[in-house]
Design an enzyme around this catalytic site. Structure first.
Site, short mmCIF file in Angstrom:
data_model
loop_
_atom_site.label_atom_id
_atom_site.label_comp_id
_atom_site.label_asym_id
_atom_site.label_seq_id
_atom_site.Cartn_x
_atom_site.Cartn_y
_atom_site.Cartn_z
N GLY A 105 47.66 46.33 44.36
CA GLY A 105 48.15 45.13 43.66
C GLY A 105 49.66 45.00 43.75
N ASP A 199 48.38 55.40 42.89
CA ASP A 199 47.87 56.77 43.04
C ASP A 199 46.98 56.90 44.27
OD1 ASP A 199 46.21 55.03 41.68
OD2 ASP A 199 45.18 56.59 40.57
N ILE A 226 52.11 48.37 38.45
CA ILE A 226 52.51 47.89 37.12
C ILE A 226 51.85 48.73 36.04
CG2 ILE A 226 52.90 45.51 37.84
CD1 ILE A 226 50.16 44.90 36.36
N ASP A 227 50.72 49.39 36.38
CA ASP A 227 49.99 50.15 35.36
C ASP A 227 50.81 51.31 34.79
OD1 ASP A 227 48.04 48.43 36.07
OD2 ASP A 227 46.57 49.92 36.70
N TYR A 271 44.79 30.79 14.12
CA TYR A 271 44.13 31.51 15.22
C TYR A 271 44.44 32.99 15.23
CZ TYR A 271 43.30 27.09 17.67
OH TYR A 271 42.88 25.84 18.02
N GLY A 279 46.10 47.05 33.15
CA GLY A 279 46.20 48.50 33.14
C GLY A 279 44.76 48.95 33.36
P1 FBP Z 1 47.49 48.82 41.59
O1 FBP Z 1 47.05 50.09 40.95
O2 FBP Z 1 47.04 48.66 42.98
O3 FBP Z 1 48.99 48.65 41.47
O4 FBP Z 1 46.88 47.60 40.79
C1 FBP Z 1 46.78 47.65 39.42
C2 FBP Z 1 46.22 46.37 38.86
O5 FBP Z 1 47.22 45.41 38.66
C3 FBP Z 1 45.46 46.70 37.58
O6 FBP Z 1 46.28 46.56 36.45
C4 FBP Z 1 44.30 45.75 37.62
O7 FBP Z 1 43.17 46.31 37.02
C5 FBP Z 1 44.03 45.60 39.09
O8 FBP Z 1 45.25 45.80 39.73
C6 FBP Z 1 43.50 44.25 39.45
O9 FBP Z 1 43.10 44.28 40.77
P2 FBP Z 1 42.80 43.03 41.66
O10 FBP Z 1 44.11 42.56 42.21
O11 FBP Z 1 41.95 43.55 42.75
O12 FBP Z 1 42.16 41.98 40.81
#
Ligand code: FBP
Length: 695
Positions: A105, A199, A226-227, A271, A279
């Site tokens: 991502g 990772d 970003i996680d 609300y 994450g």
């Molecule tokens: P990376 O570990 O590849 O950096 O991606 C993390 C993330 O942004 C997570 O927070 C999220 O669960 C996932 O990517 C979403 O993945 P996708 O882009 O396949 O919808």
């Protein structure tokens, strides 16, 4: 009336319209012009690598066997040098061809890794050439690359996204893909390949470093996600990499948006905003958002693991039995905890609030985790033993359920088959369809469960809604009425508040917020209470003022659900991430120029002020361990979860009650402010890092 094309033409050519509608805003131009400061070592003419044994790691036997050429790598400290010996200088200046790829991502700051690497390469030798592989690791396998030019770099400096060369989630995990990657590197004449990823991608970098070792092609990883779950410590707990890049920006972007919701919620007071924040597994982002914005309730997945339901335990003890379900969090119990917070706020008249739920929370819920592991194994088993892929063989939910049903039947006929039994089937069938579908979605190419595909907040809030209704029926969920408001309303209607108060409220006149008696749960029961107290004759009509007060005590629980993920992931980077990533790019070059491979570029001391930042290379192979993926054990880089004993977490827990604001006090919402590059602020790095440095 529609405009004629001619009139639109005239309007569109107006200088103001042209200026304001340009694709490039002034802000963007200023952003591009920003030059991040560089760590002190990079101001010198050269750098050298100083290997050190100061940091030690326990090495996994499997990693030793599978990664023999890089397992002996040590931490390398990048040091400044004003001159090099002739051999090292020749190596430094040698013309190089380097390939770089984004994997996984997007994370804010990626373009600056490229910019830092490009600038360092050009500075060492203007003939150096950098190639960007397109759309992730598939670009390496298929040799789809572009040459990265100065013009291209300048266009993307300090900008978010991975738009320059795009990204992808493919994995170079088969012999064929490895051979094709080797072929690509040879065709392009690469000396080094840089993998910017999380990772799993850094795991891939280690395997490629091993594979390409004999070819003399270096492979360097860069910690991105970003996680925030790439964090490296040695065995003694020394922090080598406090956080991956992109985390700060994403957290700030989420916190900024959630701070806006806090403003809205406490203005319109109707609300509950339920915010799922990204994450995939770890709750680092949720924790940072909590520290940044102080929402009323934040769930931290890691904090649920050791949960013990004392009430259940007590009950089972009294019955001289053991209730194993009392250990570990269940979805139902988590929903009860959320309800408790809502009920407590309602008692002080607050029928609104902001709740943050981490995307990966389900990973920490026992029952769900068991399902995920079992289904991972079932799908992997199927793929291994059949000619067709599970999801192609069973495209529809009903097909998948039918297959699971057959497995449950098998468990009845063959007691040695325990993977999916009747109890699993019953529990699974109790889940809402969309949740079943989510649990059965395809795993990503690394075998990870795709939490972003599940509407976790919907699952949880469904349970919360149901339980709040039960509490309402039981008279335990009520909105508190300010005492003065009650007195004023009744006095205005010519009624004596001291006469009606005791009949209506269980805490009259003591509380600042008055709570109706638990027996009053409807107009009918209200009448009954008034009659019982002699304040209403049978058949008489309830005074309008009393009815008005009663209506205000009935909570109407309304939610708005939000998902914060892709927006923050694509945000333009903070000053911290711009600087961090640019220096990572410079570090990558130092590692390459001195022949390192199988290392991850990193900056030590990110948790401290910039003057203390120290570029290093971390050996990837010693960080690897065995983990269950796609139903079998694989060597991977360990994800760092939130340490529930860390200072940041302890501080968060100590403040949770005040941020819940289940009292007559004002809210404690915090406004983290906009992301800007202008100047350093007191929050020039993640708050989690600053707090954890106080250990
Ligand atoms: P990376 O570990 O590849 O950096 O991606 C993390 C993330 O942004 C997570 O927070 C999220 O669960 C996932 O990517 C979403 O993945 P996708 O882009 O396949 O919808």
């Amino acid at each position: 009336m529609t405009e004629t094309p001619a009139a639109s033409e005239h309007l569109l050519s107006h200088p103001t319209v042209r200026a304001v509608l340009e694709d490039e805003s002034r802000e963007l131009r200023e952003r591009r012009a920003f030059r991040p400061p560089v760590c002190r070592v990079f101001s010198s003419a050269y750098t050298v690598l100083e290997p050190t044994d100061r940091f030690r790691f326990t090495i996994d036997r499997e990693a030793r066997a599978k990664l023999p050429n890089i397992i002996g790598n040590r931490v390398q400290i990048v040091r400044a040098a004003e001159r090099l010996d002739p051999e090292a200088e020749a190596r430094w200046r040698a013309p190089r061809r380097v390939g770089i790829v984004f994997s996984g991502g997007p994370a804010p700051g990626g373009h600056n890794v490229i910019a830092g690497l490009f600038d360092a390469m050009r500075r060492a030798n203007p003939a150096n050439r950098l190639f960007g592989f397109l759309v992730g690791p598939d670009g390496v396998v298929e040799n789809e690359a572009v040459e990265i030019t100065a013009e291209l770099v300048d266009r993307y400096r300090n900008l978010g996204g991975f738009t320059m060369i795009k990204t992808g989630r493919a994995k170079i995990d088969t012999r064929q893909k490895v051979e094709l990657s080797r072929k690509t590197c040879r065709e392009l004449g690469l000396n080094a390949l840089v993998i910017v990823g999380g990772d799993d991608s850094n795991t891939n970098a280690a395997f490629l470093a091993q594979e390409l070792y004999a070819d003399g092609i270096q492979v360097i990883g860069v910690p991105k996600t970003i996680d925030g779950d790439i964090q490296v410590r040695d065995d003694a707990g020394n922090v080598l990499c406090a956080v991956s890049f992109g985390f700060h920006t994403a957290a700030r972007a989420f916190a900024g948006a959630i701070a806006g919701l806090c403003n809205d919620a406490s203005s319109d007071i109707k609300y509950y905003h339920v915010c799922k924040v990204m994450g995939r597994v770890a709750s680092h982002l949720a924790l940072e958002v909590a520290l940044q914005a102080h929402p009323n309730l934040t769930i931290i997945g890691e904090d649920l693991v050791d949960f013990v339901d004392e009430e259940r335990l007590e009950k089972s003890r009294a019955e001289h039995s053991t209730d194993y379900t009392a250990y570990g969090m269940t979805l139902r119990h988590l929903s009860r905890l959320i309800c408790e917070a809502i009920v407590r706020r309602a008692a002080v008249g607050k029928n609104y609030g902001v709740i943050v739920i981490p995307e990966g929370v389900l990973e920490f819920i026992n029952e769900v985790e068991v399902f995920i592991m079992k289904l991972n194994t079932i799908i992997a088993d199927y793929n291994r033993t059949h000619d067709r892929e599970f999801h192609l063989a069973f495209p529809l939910l009903e097909d998948k359920l039918e297959y699971l049903h057959r497995l449950a039947q098998r468990s009845r006929e063959d007691p040695s088959y325990r993977l999916w039994n009747t109890r699993d089937e019953d529990l699974f069938n109790d889940l809402p369809e969309f949740f079943q579908e989510g649990l059965l979605t395809e795993r990503d190419s690394h075998g990870n469960f795709q939490f972003s595909q599940i509407q976790t907040e919907k699952v949880l809030m469904g349970l919360v809604h149901d339980y709040l209704n039960i509490l309402k029926e039981k008279g335990r969920y009520k909105l508190g009425i300010p005492r003065e408001y009650f007195r004023k309303t009744l006095a205005k209607a010519g009624l004596d508040p001291d006469q009606y108060g005791p009949a209506l409220f269980e805490n009259y006149p003591a509380g600042d917020y008055l709570l109706t008696r638990s027996a009053i749960i409807s107009a009918k029961t209200l009448r009954a209470e008034l009659e019982k107290s002699g304040l209403l004759d049978p058949g008489g009509s309830i005074p309008a003022a009393v009815e008005k007060i009663y209506k205000k005590t009935v909570p109407n629980f309304k939610t708005q659900e939000h998902f914060y993920g892709y927006d923050g992931r694509g945000h333009d980077p903070t000053r911290f991430d711009c600087t961090y990533t640019y220096n990572l790019g410079l570090t990558v070059f130092s590692l390459i120029a001195h022949g390192a491979t199988g290392q991850m570029a990193a900056i030590r001391n990110l948790e401290h002020e910039f003057a203390r930042w120290e570029p290093i290379g971390i050996p990837i192979a010693p960080l690897m361990h065995l983990e269950e993926r796609k139903g079998r054990l694989e060597l991977v880089l360990e994800k760092a979860l939130v340490d529930v004993e860390s200072p940041a977490m302890r501080i968060f827990k100590a403040r949770q009650a005040s941020w819940l604001a289940a009292d007559s006090e004002e809210e404690h919402y915090r406004r983290p402010g906009p992301i800007h590059l202008g100047s350093e602020t007191d929050e020039d790095r993640p708050l989690t890092l600053m707090l954890n440095a106080l250990r």
